[in-house]
Design a protein around this motif. Structure first.
Motif, mmCIF file in Angstrom:
data_model
loop_
_atom_site.group_PDB
_atom_site.id
_atom_site.type_symbol
_atom_site.label_atom_id
_atom_site.label_comp_id
_atom_site.label_asym_id
_atom_site.label_seq_id
_atom_site.Cartn_x
_atom_site.Cartn_y
_atom_site.Cartn_z
ATOM 1 N N ILE A 102 5.646 -0.236 -0.528
ATOM 2 C CA ILE A 102 4.475 -0.955 -1.025
ATOM 3 C C ILE A 102 4.226 -0.471 -2.449
ATOM 4 N N PHE A 103 3.939 -1.391 -3.349
ATOM 5 C CA PHE A 103 3.623 -1.020 -4.727
ATOM 6 C C PHE A 103 2.158 -1.325 -5.017
ATOM 7 N N GLU A 104 1.428 -0.287 -5.414
ATOM 8 C CA GLU A 104 0.016 -0.422 -5.749
ATOM 9 C C GLU A 104 -0.162 -0.424 -7.265
ATOM 10 N N PHE A 105 -1.009 -1.294 -7.760
ATOM 11 C CA PHE A 105 -1.435 -1.147 -9.143
ATOM 12 C C PHE A 105 -2.947 -1.105 -9.161
ATOM 13 N N ALA A 132 -0.179 -4.210 -3.496
ATOM 14 C CA ALA A 132 -1.585 -3.878 -3.248
ATOM 15 C C ALA A 132 -2.337 -3.696 -4.557
ATOM 16 N N ILE A 133 -3.601 -4.109 -4.558
ATOM 17 C CA ILE A 133 -4.512 -3.775 -5.658
ATOM 18 C C ILE A 133 -5.253 -2.519 -5.242
ATOM 19 N N ASP A 134 -5.096 -1.462 -6.009
ATOM 20 C CA ASP A 134 -5.782 -0.204 -5.743
ATOM 21 C C ASP A 134 -7.149 -0.222 -6.417
ATOM 22 N N ASP A 135 -8.064 0.614 -5.921
ATOM 23 C CA ASP A 135 -9.391 0.771 -6.526
ATOM 24 C C ASP A 135 -10.115 -0.559 -6.655
ATOM 25 N N PHE A 136 -9.976 -1.434 -5.656
ATOM 26 C CA PHE A 136 -10.601 -2.747 -5.743
ATOM 27 C C PHE A 136 -12.120 -2.606 -5.777
ATOM 28 N N GLY A 137 -12.741 -3.316 -6.704
ATOM 29 C CA GLY A 137 -14.183 -3.224 -6.876
ATOM 30 C C GLY A 137 -14.579 -2.331 -8.022
ATOM 31 N N THR A 151 -2.481 -10.270 -3.519
ATOM 32 C CA THR A 151 -1.526 -9.276 -3.047
ATOM 33 C C THR A 151 -1.583 -9.216 -1.516
ATOM 34 N N ASP A 152 -0.682 -8.441 -0.927
ATOM 35 C CA ASP A 152 -0.682 -8.296 0.528
ATOM 36 C C ASP A 152 -1.850 -7.436 1.013
ATOM 37 N N TYR A 153 -2.256 -6.489 0.160
ATOM 38 C CA TYR A 153 -3.315 -5.546 0.519
ATOM 39 C C TYR A 153 -4.279 -5.393 -0.650
ATOM 40 N N ILE A 154 -5.534 -5.086 -0.321
ATOM 41 C CA ILE A 154 -6.461 -4.583 -1.318
ATOM 42 C C ILE A 154 -7.033 -3.273 -0.786
ATOM 43 N N LYS A 155 -7.155 -2.298 -1.683
ATOM 44 C CA LYS A 155 -7.683 -0.997 -1.307
ATOM 45 C C LYS A 155 -9.076 -0.850 -1.906
ATOM 46 N N LEU A 156 -10.077 -0.815 -1.040
ATOM 47 C CA LEU A 156 -11.453 -0.737 -1.507
ATOM 48 C C LEU A 156 -11.702 0.592 -2.209
ATOM 49 N N ASP A 157 -12.281 0.524 -3.399
ATOM 50 C CA ASP A 157 -12.549 1.724 -4.181
ATOM 51 C C ASP A 157 -13.532 2.640 -3.447
ATOM 52 N N MET A 158 -13.340 3.927 -3.601
ATOM 53 C CA MET A 158 -14.168 4.890 -2.881
ATOM 54 C C MET A 158 -15.642 4.816 -3.275
ATOM 55 N N GLU A 159 -15.948 4.292 -4.463
ATOM 56 C CA GLU A 159 -17.351 4.172 -4.857
ATOM 57 C C GLU A 159 -18.072 3.142 -3.997
ATOM 58 N N ILE A 186 -5.269 -11.374 3.521
ATOM 59 C CA ILE A 186 -5.013 -10.113 2.834
ATOM 60 C C ILE A 186 -5.540 -8.971 3.707
ATOM 61 N N THR A 187 -4.758 -7.935 3.870
ATOM 62 C CA THR A 187 -5.166 -6.786 4.663
ATOM 63 C C THR A 187 -5.988 -5.822 3.818
ATOM 64 N N VAL A 188 -7.120 -5.391 4.355
ATOM 65 C CA VAL A 188 -8.006 -4.466 3.655
ATOM 66 C C VAL A 188 -7.691 -3.033 4.069
ATOM 67 N N ILE A 189 -7.585 -2.165 3.074
ATOM 68 C CA ILE A 189 -7.458 -0.724 3.290
ATOM 69 C C ILE A 189 -8.654 -0.066 2.614
ATOM 70 N N ALA A 190 -9.362 0.769 3.329
ATOM 71 C CA ALA A 190 -10.497 1.495 2.747
ATOM 72 C C ALA A 190 -10.049 2.900 2.388
ATOM 73 N N GLU A 191 -10.356 3.326 1.163
ATOM 74 C CA GLU A 191 -9.951 4.671 0.743
ATOM 75 C C GLU A 191 -11.174 5.512 0.406
ATOM 76 N N GLY A 192 -11.000 6.806 0.497
ATOM 77 C CA GLY A 192 -12.081 7.717 0.150
ATOM 78 C C GLY A 192 -13.057 8.001 1.267
ATOM 79 N N ILE A 193 -12.667 7.777 2.529
ATOM 80 C CA ILE A 193 -13.589 8.028 3.642
ATOM 81 C C ILE A 193 -13.754 9.529 3.840
ATOM 82 N N GLU A 194 -14.996 9.972 3.801
ATOM 83 C CA GLU A 194 -15.263 11.410 3.913
ATOM 84 C C GLU A 194 -16.190 11.756 5.065
#
Length: 237
Positions: A102-105, A132-137, A151-159, A186-194
């Motif tokens: 997978i290639f993220e930009f 994938a689009i990284d840091d979406f938002g 893209t196939d995926y979007i990665k929701l920004d941690m903010e 499009i598949t959603v990936i959430a990043e930055g979960i703490e």
């Protein structure tokens, strides 16, 4: 490279590992990227791809079904076909199937030519890669970028994720993005979960793939152990 899993919370298994660049002395990605210039951008991008694949294979990714997610710089790609050749050769040399890449930009990189980025995404898809689009938002585009190409995926920004359980505006925005993504297939990936609270809200919103310190911290030259919250604890937290 360090590696952090993107976890399938339905199974507790890694869906993918994101390769995160590190300096020779352990410097973080921001410090390394600050040294990237127009003159060295192409060489840096190529070397990161090689290091990500070789490092992941050395760490044992072939013993898992997980994919490998590699960050790339769209402005370093002058031709999708020409610039992918070293990546393809490295995949062949290491035995990592290219359909597991997978290639993220990131939206945070200024993209003067959206059509050029769309061409990269379309070309990579034809080659069998995920995109994938990284840091979406966050960054330069947001929904406007998603309207230009998908893209196939979007990665929701941690903010957007931070304090999701206590911020109604954030929750409404994330819920809206999840709904739009589903409509666009499009598949959603959430990043930055703490926190457990963030995890629970995302799970309730139907987000299946998550990444963050709650689940696993990045490991240098290794694939970290995933610690998925127990269902009982997550349900009452």
């Amino acid at each position: 490279m360090a590696f952090q899993p993107i976890v399938d919370i339905h199974t507790g298994l890694p869906f993918a590992y994101e390769a995160l660049v590190r300096g020779a002395n352990g410097e973080g990605a921001a410090e390394v990227l600050a040294r990237v210039s127009p003159e060295n951008r192409y060489a840096f991008d190529q070397q990161c791809r090689v290091a990500a694949i070789e490092g992941a294979v050395a760490a044992g990714i072939l013993n898992t079904p997980a994919r490998l997610s590699i960050n790339f710089l769209p402005n370093a790609v002058y031709s999708p076909v020409a610039c992918i050749q070293l990546t393809l050769q490295t995949s062949r040399d290491t035995g990592l199937p290219t359909d597991r890449l997978i290639f993220e930009f990131t939206e945070n990189e200024h993209m003067a030519d959206t059509a050029h980025v769309k061409n990269i995404v379309d070309s990579y898809r034809k080659m069998g890669f995920g995109t994938a689009i990284d840091d979406f938002g966050a960054g330069h585009a947001g929904l406007g970028l998603l309207a230009a190409f998908q893209t196939d995926y979007i990665k929701l920004d941690m903010e957007l994720i931070r304090d999701l359980d206590t911020s109604m505006p954030r929750r409404m925005i994330v819920e809206g993005v999840v709904r739009i993504a589903k409509s666009l297939d499009i598949t959603v990936i959430a990043e930055g979960i703490e926190t457990i609270g963030e995890y629970n809200v995302l799970r309730c919103l139907g987000v299946r793939y998550m990444q963050g310190y709650l689940l696993a911290r990045p490991a240098f030259k290794a694939l970290p152990v995933i610690e998925l919250p127990s269902q009982d604890y997550a349900a009452v937290a």
